[in-house]
Design a protein around this motif. Structure first.
Motif, PDB file in Angstrom:
ATOM      1  N   MET A   1       0.841  -1.185   0.000  1.00  0.00           N
ATOM      2  CA  MET A   1       0.000   0.000   0.000  1.00  0.00           C
ATOM      3  C   MET A   1       0.888   1.251   0.000  1.00  0.00           C
ATOM      4  O   MET A   1       1.796   1.380   0.803  1.00  0.00           O
ATOM      5  N   GLU A   2       0.592   2.145  -0.907  1.00  0.00           N
ATOM      6  CA  GLU A   2       1.361   3.376  -1.033  1.00  0.00           C
ATOM      7  C   GLU A   2       0.914   4.382   0.023  1.00  0.00           C
ATOM      8  O   GLU A   2      -0.277   4.561   0.263  1.00  0.00           O
ATOM      9  N   LYS A   3       1.876   5.042   0.652  1.00  0.00           N
ATOM     10  CA  LYS A   3       1.522   5.999   1.685  1.00  0.00           C
ATOM     11  C   LYS A   3       1.100   7.323   1.049  1.00  0.00           C
ATOM     12  O   LYS A   3       1.474   7.620  -0.084  1.00  0.00           O
ATOM     13  N   PRO A   4       0.308   8.119   1.783  1.00  0.00           N
ATOM     14  CA  PRO A   4      -0.156   9.400   1.246  1.00  0.00           C
ATOM     15  C   PRO A   4       1.016  10.324   0.882  1.00  0.00           C
ATOM     16  O   PRO A   4       2.083  10.253   1.492  1.00  0.00           O
ATOM     17  N   TYR A   5       0.795  11.201  -0.103  1.00  0.00           N
ATOM     18  CA  TYR A   5       1.834  12.100  -0.600  1.00  0.00           C
ATOM     19  C   TYR A   5       2.441  12.974   0.493  1.00  0.00           C
ATOM     20  O   TYR A   5       3.599  13.354   0.422  1.00  0.00           O
ATOM     21  N   TRP A   6       1.674  13.299   1.504  1.00  0.00           N
ATOM     22  CA  TRP A   6       2.131  14.235   2.546  1.00  0.00           C
ATOM     23  C   TRP A   6       2.845  13.537   3.703  1.00  0.00           C
ATOM     24  O   TRP A   6       3.546  14.185   4.478  1.00  0.00           O
ATOM     25  N   GLU A   7       2.670  12.246   3.826  1.00  0.00           N
ATOM     26  CA  GLU A   7       3.240  11.520   4.964  1.00  0.00           C
ATOM     27  C   GLU A   7       4.767  11.608   4.961  1.00  0.00           C
ATOM     28  O   GLU A   7       5.422  11.365   3.966  1.00  0.00           O
ATOM     29  N   GLY A   8       5.310  11.998   6.107  1.00  0.00           N
ATOM     30  CA  GLY A   8       6.757  12.120   6.248  1.00  0.00           C
ATOM     31  C   GLY A   8       7.319  13.446   5.765  1.00  0.00           C
ATOM     32  O   GLY A   8       8.519  13.684   5.848  1.00  0.00           O
ATOM     33  N   LYS A   9       6.461  14.323   5.264  1.00  0.00           N
ATOM     34  CA  LYS A   9       6.901  15.635   4.784  1.00  0.00           C
ATOM     35  C   LYS A   9       6.892  16.633   5.942  1.00  0.00           C
ATOM     36  O   LYS A   9       6.022  16.597   6.806  1.00  0.00           O
ATOM     37  N   GLU A  10       7.851  17.533   5.944  1.00  0.00           N
ATOM     38  CA  GLU A  10       7.981  18.530   7.009  1.00  0.00           C
ATOM     39  C   GLU A  10       6.764  19.448   7.095  1.00  0.00           C
ATOM     40  O   GLU A  10       6.365  19.862   8.176  1.00  0.00           O
ATOM     41  N   TYR A  11       6.171  19.806   5.953  1.00  0.00           N
ATOM     42  CA  TYR A  11       5.049  20.747   5.960  1.00  0.00           C
ATOM     43  C   TYR A  11       3.783  20.181   6.605  1.00  0.00           C
ATOM     44  O   TYR A  11       2.867  20.920   6.938  1.00  0.00           O
ATOM     45  N   SER A  12       3.723  18.878   6.792  1.00  0.00           N
ATOM     46  CA  SER A  12       2.510  18.271   7.344  1.00  0.00           C
ATOM     47  C   SER A  12       2.553  18.115   8.863  1.00  0.00           C
ATOM     48  O   SER A  12       1.588  17.656   9.463  1.00  0.00           O
ATOM     49  N   TYR A  13       3.653  18.520   9.473  1.00  0.00           N
ATOM     50  CA  TYR A  13       3.770  18.368  10.926  1.00  0.00           C
ATOM     51  C   TYR A  13       4.666  19.449  11.497  1.00  0.00           C
ATOM     52  O   TYR A  13       5.749  19.714  10.984  1.00  0.00           O
ATOM     53  N   PHE A  14       4.196  20.076  12.551  1.00  0.00           N
ATOM     54  CA  PHE A  14       4.968  21.095  13.252  1.00  0.00           C
ATOM     55  C   PHE A  14       4.642  20.998  14.737  1.00  0.00           C
ATOM     56  O   PHE A  14       3.477  21.019  15.126  1.00  0.00           O
ATOM     57  N   SER A  15       5.634  20.867  15.554  1.00  0.00           N
ATOM     58  CA  SER A  15       5.441  20.775  16.994  1.00  0.00           C
ATOM     59  C   SER A  15       6.205  21.917  17.670  1.00  0.00           C
ATOM     60  O   SER A  15       7.423  21.945  17.638  1.00  0.00           O
ATOM     61  N   HIS A  16       5.459  22.831  18.240  1.00  0.00           N
ATOM     62  CA  HIS A  16       6.055  24.023  18.862  1.00  0.00           C
ATOM     63  C   HIS A  16       6.181  23.799  20.370  1.00  0.00           C
ATOM     64  O   HIS A  16       5.413  24.296  21.176  1.00  0.00           O
ATOM     65  N   LYS A  17       7.170  23.023  20.743  1.00  0.00           N
ATOM     66  CA  LYS A  17       7.333  22.616  22.140  1.00  0.00           C
ATOM     67  C   LYS A  17       7.739  23.757  23.061  1.00  0.00           C
ATOM     68  O   LYS A  17       7.639  23.634  24.269  1.00  0.00           O
ATOM     69  N   LYS A  18       8.174  24.891  22.502  1.00  0.00           N
ATOM     70  CA  LYS A  18       8.524  26.041  23.330  1.00  0.00           C
ATOM     71  C   LYS A  18       7.322  26.950  23.603  1.00  0.00           C
ATOM     72  O   LYS A  18       7.428  27.919  24.343  1.00  0.00           O
ATOM     73  N   CYS A  19       6.198  26.625  22.997  1.00  0.00           N
ATOM     74  CA  CYS A  19       4.978  27.417  23.209  1.00  0.00           C
ATOM     75  C   CYS A  19       4.581  27.363  24.681  1.00  0.00           C
ATOM     76  O   CYS A  19       4.648  26.311  25.320  1.00  0.00           O
TER      77      CYS A  19
END
Length: 98
Positions: free
Chosen positions: A1-19
Motif C-alpha cells: 500500500m502506497e503511503k499518502p503524498y504528505w506523509e513524512g513531509k515537514e510541511y505536514s507536521y509542526f510541533s512548537h514545544k517552546k509554546c
C-alpha cells in the motif's frame, strides 16, 4: 500500500514545544502533537468536522477533548475537508447575495 503524498513531509507536521501552552490539550501525547492547526480549520463545519466535541449549555462548540487536528496522522483528513469548507463559504456568500 502506497503511503499518502504528505506523509513524512515537514510541511505536514509542526510541533512548537517552546509554546507557553504546549500541549494545549490535557492528556495529549507531546511526541505526537501537531501544532500546525493550532486553531482548527474544521471548527466552522460544526457537527460535520469529525472531531470529538460537545456543545456547551450556551450553544458554544467546545473542542477541549478533540485531538483530531493535533495528531500527525490526521493531516490528510484535515486538508481533505478544505473543499467542503470552500463549498460552505460559497453557499453562504450566495445566500447573502440574494
Amino acid at each position: 500500500m502506497e503511503k499518502p503524498y504528505w506523509e513524512g513531509k515537514e510541511y505536514s507536521y509542526f510541533s512548537h514545544k517552546k509554546c507557553e501552552f504546549f500541549p494545549c490539550h490535557k492528556n495529549a501525547d507531546p511526541d505526537d502533537f501537531n501544532c500546525l492547526f493550532c486553531y482548527c480549520p474544521l471548527y466552522a463545519l460544526g457537527e460535520k468536522c469529525g472531531g470529538n466535541f460537545r456543545y456547551t449549555e450556551k450553544g458554544i462548540k467546545d473542542c477541549t477533548n478533540c485531538m483530531l487536528p493535533h495528531k500527525r496522522k490526521n493531516y490528510g483528513y484535515v486538508t481533505g475537508k478544505y473543499q467542503e469548507l470552500a463549498d460552505m463559504m460559497k453557499r453562504a456568500k450566495e445566500s447573502i447575495s440574494k
